[in-house]
Structure formats: C-alpha cells, structure tokens
Design a protein around this motif. Structure first.
Motif, PDB file in Angstrom:
ATOM      1  N   ASP A 275      38.104 -11.624  15.004  1.00 37.40           N
ATOM      2  CA  ASP A 275      37.196 -11.173  14.031  1.00 37.40           C
ATOM      3  C   ASP A 275      35.700 -11.270  14.528  1.00 37.40           C
ATOM      4  O   ASP A 275      35.445 -11.633  15.734  1.00 37.40           O
ATOM      5  CB  ASP A 275      37.273 -12.479  13.094  1.00 37.40           C
ATOM      6  CG  ASP A 275      36.587 -11.924  11.725  1.00 37.40           C
ATOM      7  OD1 ASP A 275      36.110 -11.072  11.548  1.00 37.40           O
ATOM      8  OD2 ASP A 275      36.303 -12.868  10.885  1.00 37.40           O
ATOM      9  N   THR A 276      35.111 -10.510  13.947  1.00 35.12           N
ATOM     10  CA  THR A 276      33.490 -10.205  14.552  1.00 35.12           C
ATOM     11  C   THR A 276      32.819 -11.589  14.816  1.00 35.12           C
ATOM     12  O   THR A 276      32.304 -11.439  15.835  1.00 35.12           O
ATOM     13  CB  THR A 276      32.804  -9.450  13.372  1.00 35.12           C
ATOM     14  OG1 THR A 276      33.433  -8.232  13.147  1.00 35.12           O
ATOM     15  CG2 THR A 276      31.521  -9.005  13.762  1.00 35.12           C
TER      16      THR A 276
ATOM     17  N   VAL B 144      36.095  -3.924  13.101  1.00 36.64           N
ATOM     18  CA  VAL B 144      35.375  -5.218  13.739  1.00 36.64           C
ATOM     19  C   VAL B 144      34.419  -4.746  14.804  1.00 36.64           C
ATOM     20  O   VAL B 144      33.158  -4.987  14.858  1.00 36.64           O
ATOM     21  CB  VAL B 144      36.145  -6.238  14.342  1.00 36.64           C
ATOM     22  CG1 VAL B 144      35.669  -7.088  15.308  1.00 36.64           C
ATOM     23  CG2 VAL B 144      37.144  -6.944  13.398  1.00 36.64           C
TER      24      VAL B 144
ATOM     25  N   CYS C 164      41.581  -5.750  19.060  1.00 40.03           N
ATOM     26  CA  CYS C 164      40.283  -5.713  18.171  1.00 40.03           C
ATOM     27  C   CYS C 164      40.439  -4.487  17.282  1.00 40.03           C
ATOM     28  O   CYS C 164      40.627  -3.384  17.800  1.00 40.03           O
ATOM     29  CB  CYS C 164      39.108  -5.482  19.136  1.00 40.03           C
ATOM     30  SG  CYS C 164      37.455  -5.765  18.326  1.00 40.03           S
TER      31      CYS C 164
ATOM     32  N   ALA D 221      36.611  -5.549   7.397  1.00 45.10           N
ATOM     33  CA  ALA D 221      37.320  -6.109   8.633  1.00 45.10           C
ATOM     34  C   ALA D 221      38.520  -7.271   8.158  1.00 45.10           C
ATOM     35  O   ALA D 221      39.365  -7.224   8.854  1.00 45.10           O
ATOM     36  CB  ALA D 221      36.307  -6.563   9.480  1.00 45.10           C
TER      37      ALA D 221
ATOM     38  N   GLU E  58      31.474  -3.550  13.081  1.00 42.93           N
ATOM     39  CA  GLU E  58      30.437  -4.360  13.084  1.00 42.93           C
ATOM     40  C   GLU E  58      29.639  -4.845  13.846  1.00 42.93           C
ATOM     41  O   GLU E  58      28.444  -5.042  13.796  1.00 42.93           O
ATOM     42  CB  GLU E  58      31.255  -5.563  12.105  1.00 42.93           C
ATOM     43  CG  GLU E  58      31.812  -5.129  10.582  1.00 42.93           C
ATOM     44  CD  GLU E  58      32.533  -6.531  10.281  1.00 42.93           C
ATOM     45  OE1 GLU E  58      32.394  -7.481  10.760  1.00 42.93           O
ATOM     46  OE2 GLU E  58      32.957  -6.669   8.980  1.00 42.93           O
ATOM     47  N   LEU E  59      30.145  -4.820  14.865  1.00 39.06           N
ATOM     48  CA  LEU E  59      29.435  -5.369  16.327  1.00 39.06           C
ATOM     49  C   LEU E  59      28.353  -4.344  16.545  1.00 39.06           C
ATOM     50  O   LEU E  59      27.368  -4.588  16.963  1.00 39.06           O
ATOM     51  CB  LEU E  59      30.376  -5.574  17.449  1.00 39.06           C
ATOM     52  CG  LEU E  59      31.270  -6.973  17.503  1.00 39.06           C
ATOM     53  CD1 LEU E  59      32.338  -6.918  18.541  1.00 39.06           C
ATOM     54  CD2 LEU E  59      30.371  -8.106  17.518  1.00 39.06           C
TER      55      LEU E  59
END
Length: 142
Positions: free
Chosen positions: A15-16, A48, A44, A87, A51-52
């Motif tokens: 997860d992020t 996710v 991954c 996510a 988001e990163l």
C-alpha cells in the motif's frame, strides 16, 4: 513424506502509506523478507504507484528521494493493473484474486483497510512506530 503442504507462492501487496516508509530509510523489502523468513513476490498496483507519483509532485523537498524510491519499487515489484480509482479497492480485489495462487499478505498502515482485510481472511503487515519495527496480525513460519 508425510502430509506436508507445499507452499505455492507468497505474495505481498504493498500500500502507498507503507511504501512511503522508504523516505525514513526503512527498507521494507528486506524487512518483510526477514520478518516472514521468506522472499515473497512483491506486488504494487498502478493506483498505488500513481499515488506515490502525486506525492512526488507535491513534495518538492524530497522529490529526488521519492524518485529513487519509485525506481526501486518498479525494480522490485510486479506492477499490476488497477481497476478502480481507489488504491484500497484495488488492493482488496487483487488480494482476493491472489489467494487462489498462494498466501497473500498486504503491507499497509491503514487501520480501516486492515480491518477489511481481516474480515475476508487476508493477512497484513504494518509498521509500529513506537517499536520502530514491522509487525503482523498473524503468526507465520516456514
């Protein structure tokens, strides 16, 4: 030979918020492998990673560090397509789908997501800041 069950695969879905720990110089890949005494297949999701990448654009102070970590994630993880804009929904879906292929563990610090995972029988790993270590909501041995 006895009645030993052969482990198919072990998947760890990231997860992020868990991946963001890299900025604290915490190698989640090594720590997870050490914790479960096995080198799992890291997963991954595109959502996710997206988001990163958004965090990278917003956080100019650490953008080089975030870029390095995104590169590491792309190198060490199998990237999976996302079906939702969330996510968390993607993680729940992929975790359920992967249970047919092996043991699934989700690495997340999101308490609500961990609660949902427990309800459907999926294991989780999380970071406990007070102990500066990873912990599980299950016992695991090989």
């Amino acid at each position: 030979m006895g009645n030993l069950e052969v482990i198919k695969n072990i998947y760890v879905v990231l997860d992020t918020n868990f991946l963001f720990m890299h900025l604290r110089k915490f190698d989640v890949f090594e720590e997870i492998s050490s914790l479960i005494n096995y080198k799992p297949e890291f997963i991954c999701l595109e959502s996710v990673l997206n988001e990163l990448e958004k965090l990278e654009r917003k956080n100019r102070k650490n953008d080089n560090e975030i870029k390095k970590r995104i590169g590491l994630i792309k190198e060490k993880c199998e990237l999976q397509k996302s079906n939702y804009f969330s996510a968390d929904k993607d993680i729940l879906e992929i975790a359920l789908n992967l249970t047919e292929k092996g043991i699934v563990i989700v690495a997340t610090n999101d308490r609500e997501l961990r609660r949902k995972l427990r309800q459907i029988g999926i294991k989780s790993i999380y970071y406990r800041e007070s102990e500066n270590s990873l912990e599980t909501d299950f016992e695991f041995w090989l």
